[in-house]
Design a protein around this motif. Structure first.
Motif, PDB file in Angstrom:
ATOM      1  N   ASN A  84       2.741  -5.563 -16.706  1.00 40.98           N
ATOM      2  CA  ASN A  84       2.171  -4.580 -17.629  1.00 40.98           C
ATOM      3  C   ASN A  84       1.208  -5.167 -18.660  1.00 40.98           C
ATOM      4  O   ASN A  84       0.739  -4.444 -19.538  1.00 40.98           O
ATOM      5  CB  ASN A  84       3.309  -3.847 -18.352  1.00 40.98           C
ATOM      6  N   ALA A 107      -7.089  -7.612 -12.413  1.00 45.61           N
ATOM      7  CA  ALA A 107      -5.984  -7.459 -11.462  1.00 45.61           C
ATOM      8  C   ALA A 107      -5.509  -8.813 -10.961  1.00 45.61           C
ATOM      9  O   ALA A 107      -4.317  -9.031 -10.746  1.00 45.61           O
ATOM     10  CB  ALA A 107      -6.412  -6.588 -10.288  1.00 45.61           C
ATOM     11  N   ARG A 140       0.830  -1.213   0.000  1.00 44.42           N
ATOM     12  CA  ARG A 140       0.000   0.000   0.000  1.00 44.42           C
ATOM     13  C   ARG A 140       0.859   1.256   0.000  1.00 44.42           C
ATOM     14  O   ARG A 140       0.451   2.304  -0.524  1.00 44.42           O
ATOM     15  CB  ARG A 140      -0.934  -0.007   1.211  1.00 44.42           C
ATOM     16  N   ARG A 160      -0.253  -5.066 -10.406  1.00 41.88           N
ATOM     17  CA  ARG A 160      -1.340  -4.863 -11.374  1.00 41.88           C
ATOM     18  C   ARG A 160      -2.499  -4.101 -10.723  1.00 41.88           C
ATOM     19  O   ARG A 160      -3.129  -3.253 -11.364  1.00 41.88           O
ATOM     20  CB  ARG A 160      -1.806  -6.219 -11.910  1.00 41.88           C
ATOM     21  N   ALA A 161      -2.769  -4.389  -9.475  1.00 45.37           N
ATOM     22  CA  ALA A 161      -3.830  -3.653  -8.778  1.00 45.37           C
ATOM     23  C   ALA A 161      -3.478  -2.180  -8.657  1.00 45.37           C
ATOM     24  O   ALA A 161      -4.343  -1.299  -8.747  1.00 45.37           O
ATOM     25  CB  ALA A 161      -4.061  -4.254  -7.398  1.00 45.37           C
ATOM     26  N   ASP A 162      -2.189  -1.886  -8.502  1.00 46.38           N
ATOM     27  CA  ASP A 162      -1.736  -0.500  -8.409  1.00 46.38           C
ATOM     28  C   ASP A 162      -1.931   0.263  -9.718  1.00 46.38           C
ATOM     29  O   ASP A 162      -1.976   1.494  -9.720  1.00 46.38           O
ATOM     30  CB  ASP A 162      -0.244  -0.473  -8.041  1.00 46.38           C
ATOM     31  N   ARG A 163      -2.020  -0.464 -10.822  1.00 46.11           N
ATOM     32  CA  ARG A 163      -2.216   0.183 -12.116  1.00 46.11           C
ATOM     33  C   ARG A 163      -3.668   0.580 -12.346  1.00 46.11           C
ATOM     34  O   ARG A 163      -4.020   1.092 -13.403  1.00 46.11           O
ATOM     35  CB  ARG A 163      -1.786  -0.761 -13.246  1.00 46.11           C
ATOM     36  N   GLY A 164      -4.516   0.299 -11.352  1.00 47.76           N
ATOM     37  CA  GLY A 164      -5.919   0.652 -11.492  1.00 47.76           C
ATOM     38  C   GLY A 164      -6.777  -0.471 -12.010  1.00 47.76           C
ATOM     39  O   GLY A 164      -7.986  -0.322 -12.168  1.00 47.76           O
ATOM     40  N   LEU A 165      -6.151  -1.622 -12.260  1.00 49.06           N
ATOM     41  CA  LEU A 165      -6.931  -2.778 -12.687  1.00 49.06           C
ATOM     42  C   LEU A 165      -7.733  -3.304 -11.504  1.00 49.06           C
ATOM     43  O   LEU A 165      -7.283  -3.249 -10.357  1.00 49.06           O
ATOM     44  CB  LEU A 165      -6.008  -3.883 -13.215  1.00 49.06           C
ATOM     45  N   ALA A 166      -8.875  -3.840 -11.772  1.00 53.22           N
ATOM     46  CA  ALA A 166      -9.737  -4.314 -10.687  1.00 53.22           C
ATOM     47  C   ALA A 166     -10.275  -5.686 -11.032  1.00 53.22           C
ATOM     48  O   ALA A 166     -10.288  -6.111 -12.194  1.00 53.22           O
ATOM     49  CB  ALA A 166     -10.899  -3.336 -10.463  1.00 53.22           C
ATOM     50  N   LYS A 179       5.181   2.222  -4.352  1.00 55.24           N
ATOM     51  CA  LYS A 179       4.672   2.161  -5.718  1.00 55.24           C
ATOM     52  C   LYS A 179       5.500   1.244  -6.610  1.00 55.24           C
ATOM     53  O   LYS A 179       4.947   0.485  -7.414  1.00 55.24           O
ATOM     54  CB  LYS A 179       4.656   3.577  -6.314  1.00 55.24           C
TER      55      LYS A 179
END
Length: 787
Positions: free
Chosen positions: A785, A766, A444, A756-762, A447
């Protein structure tokens, strides 16, 4: 149950006193001091017989082609060159005596992979032979080549027919499951990279007899192959192996090629011939671990418990069968790993390609099976947003004593599943829950550097799946000075087999370990011996040597009982003494008295593994005597900008039963884990689109180094003995720890999912981590990526 764990503590590594039992003690490896001093000879260190010549292979430069001719004139004109050996020079069968009988000794008519041996050059020196081999000109017309699993599947190209194992109704279970996933992934092969390369020395003897010194895990097979190629009886060939500088399966069958080639060269020139491959040629000629690809569909409930599974496992076998059948079978046997699969279809495809003929490698297909189910369970956990350990625990076979969820897809009962106890113990030892919270908090807050943590278990079956190989013989000789010599059919490749066998015999006779010597494996001592493979070396040969020692002990006990008027059962052997109710005698004195009384002081011993049975057509039965268990907890960190990563720490809890030698067992666990980590992270085999192996040297093929070993690598031994009657109630340790490294693979995938979750994928996007093994930095970066 004794709740005490056996740690790798310093006090566990000390040598025993003369009065202590040898078994159960961390006695140094029998060759350790000599190896450190450079005094332990390997095949290339042995004095060469007078007139020894040297051979070098002539290899095909193309993956598939029509062999029109061989022009050796330039090579024969070079200084020191004595002969060139072709298929026409083979006096016996030009096809190797392998199980499938599908591999020519030397190529003729066609070539089937880049690196296939077409001819041999024999010269006065190693370098003269190698230079001349490169001067031989091959006339080859290229033909289309199949280089990948996908090529082979599309062309229906197989070395053996496919095999299916099924239970229940997988299609109905999938249709009814609340959740479903499907996908495809692949795992690469692995080069054995033994420190001592493939080598053999063939020496003609009198009256058509032969002596072959070979770096081999299977002297009996080398004997058979050499005799078959020379067209003579097995009894005319003696094969000897004192030690190998590593084998890992690569010298189970493929050491036989070297011995046959050396013997054929020696037969043609009438002189001893040594053949030692340099590292590049070894890479090009010999087989690897089988690369696998998987197509799967799995259905599961809200807890992550698998409801139904269909999986196709496609093995790249290379151009000939070699051991691909049993390797692929064992992958089928281990696709369940530690988990109960009620409704399942497992299909195994044995693909033929124009690459090296892949062969045995530590785990023998087991790792390729285990990684499939562990990858699926990791995917399931991420899809549900659950802790992967909880999902794995929910899918375990039933605990000890359970009458449900305790039968494998191949119909063997899992009677001794200790993972319900072992996994929670490792969870506490590794502080898993606390560290998991720390990993989540770290991810969390950071980055670019993401961490992953995973625990994966192992359930590994112990025995050769080919039932006939589960037998062993040994000889024990007691000399009149009280010293003891042991010979058995196993081979020493650094794993400590001879040390453990010596410990067993010393305790059986009640003498100090220093009095026991284990000699070189040789086919004129113990005939028809099985390969030292399948983690069964100590199980089989230790039991055989124990049986031989017990016979000698029994004869001495009868002799002393007759002297003292007591029952033989009252005679005790310990501390170098033989004790009856009437007297205490020195072991050597009794031996000398017994010799004077013409009592036999040597014996043979034989052992066959009990309980096992197996239908190789249906792949059902009890192929394994028992299971070895273990689990590992691994933590990793990845750099999301480059794909680079580190293994930060590893905690292992592994089951070796009642350890004969804890230090050797811990060393095997550490080594197996690191080698498994190499398979899944850095060891990438790459073939060009022409079928040439591009990664054929240490400069391009990266095995783990000391720098790759995590700074914290804690190994603990599970404290219970084997429930089955093995030697000292121990368990095999060679192969099972290899698969503990799958915890690193799963930890990496957890870290990738966090990135992957940090990239905004859900949601599913993700959770999905699409990555093939090995997880090189490039593949990690791509997985982070990927869309």
């Amino acid at each position: 149950m004794n709740d005490r764990l056996i740690p790798p503590a310093a006090e566990a590594r000390t040598s025993p006193s003369a009065s202590a039992s040898a078994c159960g003690t961390s006695i140094p490896h029998e060759s350790a001091r000599a190896q450190v001093q450079g005094l332990a000879p390997y095949v290339d260190d042995l004095p060469e017989p007078r007139g020894t010549l040297h051979a070098a292979p002539v290899m095909s430069p193309v993956a598939h082609g029509r062999l029109n001719g061989v022009d050796a004139s330039a090579a024969l004109a070079m200084p020191g060159v004595r002969a060139v050996v072709l298929a026409a020079d083979i006096p016996g069968d030009p096809v190797l005596a392998s199980f499938s009988h599908d591999e020519p000794v030397l190529a003729q008519g066609t070539v089937q992979f880049a690196g296939q041996v077409v001819a041999l050059v024999v010269a006065d020196s190693v370098m003269a032979a190698r230079h001349a081999a490169r001067a031989v000109k091959l006339d080859i017309t290229p033909l289309p080549a199949l280089l990948t699993i996908e090529d082979a599947m599309a062309a229906n190209s197989f070395v053996l027919p496919p095999v299916t194992v099924a239970r229940g109704d997988a299609a109905a279970a999938l249709a009814a499951a609340p959740h479903r996933l499907k996908g495809h992934f692949a795992v690469g092969g692995q080069e054995h990279f033994y420190l001592e390369g493939q080598i053999a020395l063939a020496v003609p003897q009198e009256q058509g007899q032969w002596r072959v010194v070979s770096s081999t895990q299977h002297p009996g097979e080398v004997q058979h192959w050499v005799a078959h190629a020379l067209g003579i009886a097995n009894h005319a060939v003696v094969v000897e192996c004192r030690r190998m500088g590593g084998g890992f399966g690569g010298k189970e069958t493929q050491a036989g090629h070297l011995a046959v080639w050396a013997a054929l060269a020696a037969h043609k020139v009438g002189a001893p011939v040594k053949l030692r491959l340099d590292r590049d040629d070894d890479f090009m000629i010999t087989g690897k671990r089988h690369p696998f690809a998987y197509d799967y569909e799995v259905g599961f409930d809200d807890s992550g418990r698998i409801q139904g599974l269909t999986i196709d496992m496609m093995a790249n076998c290379g151009w000939s069968a070699d051991l691909s059948g049993p390797v692929a079978d064992r992958a089928v046997f281990h696709v369940d790993n530690a988990y109960f699969l009620q409704d399942v279809v497992i299909r195994s495809h044995r693909c033929r390609t124009h690459t090296q003929s892949h062969t045995a490698y530590r785990g023998f297909g087991g790792p390729q099976g285990v990684i499939a189910i562990e990858t699926l369970l990791g995917d399931i956990a991420r899809a549900l947003g659950k802790d992967a350990l909880a999902v794995r625990t929910a899918n375990l076979y039933g605990p000890r004593g359970a009458t449900e969820r305790n039968v494998t897809p191949y119909q063997m009962q899992v009677e001794d599943n200790i993972l319900h106890e072992l996994l929670p113990k490792l969870e506490l030892l590794a502080h898993y829950q606390r560290r998991l919270e720390g990993v989540l908090a770290w991810n969390r807050q950071h980055k670019h550097i993401k961490r992953g943590l995973a625990i994966t278990p192992v359930k590994f079956g112990i025995s050769f799946t080919a039932t006939l190989f589960n037998q062993a013989g040994a000889l024990v000789h007691v000399y009149t000075d009280g010293s003891v010599q042991v010979n058995h059919g196993g081979t020493e490749m650094g794993q400590g087999l001879n040390t453990k066998v010596a410990q067993v015999v010393a305790d059986e006779l009640g003498v100090p370990l220093a009095r026991v010597l284990v000699t070189a494996s040789a086919t004129d001592k113990v005939p028809n011996a099985s390969a030292t493979a399948a983690s069964s070396g100590t199980d089989l040969n230790g039991k055989a040597a124990q049986a031989a020692a017990r016979t000698v002990r029994g004869q001495l006990a009868d002799f002393v009982a007759a002297l003292d008027g007591c029952a033989p059962e009252a005679v005790r052997f310990a501390d170098g003494q033989i004790t009856s109710p009437q007297a205490v005698r020195d072991f050597t004195a009794v031996v000398q008295q017994a010799y004077a009384a013409r009592i036999q002081l040597w014996s043979d011993g034989f052992y066959r593994t009990p309980k096992i049975h197996y239908d190789k057509v249906t792949l059902t039965g009890r192929p394994f005597f028992y299971f070895a268990y273990g689990a590992a907890c691994s933590e990793v960190a990845i750099d999301t900008r480059t794909g680079e990563y580190r293994v930060l720490g590893v905690d292992i809890l592994h089951d070796v039963g009642r350890s004969i030698n804890p230090a050797i067992d811990i060393g095997q666990i550490e080594g197996g884990f690191v080698q498994g980590m190499g398979w899944l992270t850095t060891e990438e085999l790459v073939w060009t689109d022409k079928g040439l192996l591009a990664t054929k040297a240490p400069s391009t093929y990266k095995i783990p180094t000391a720098a790759d070993v995590p700074a914290r690598l804690n190994v603990h031994l599970w404290p219970e003995e084997n429930r089955e009657d093995t030697v000292f109630r121990s368990k095999a340790v060679g192969e099972p720890p290899f698969m503990l490294a799958i915890s690193v693979w799963e930890a990496l995938r957890e870290a990738i999912a966090a990135a992957r979750a940090d990239r905004g994928l859900a949601g599913a996007a993700a959770a999905a981590v699409q990555m093939d093994a090995p997880a090189t930095a490039e593949r990690v970066l791509w997985a982070v990526n990927a869309p």
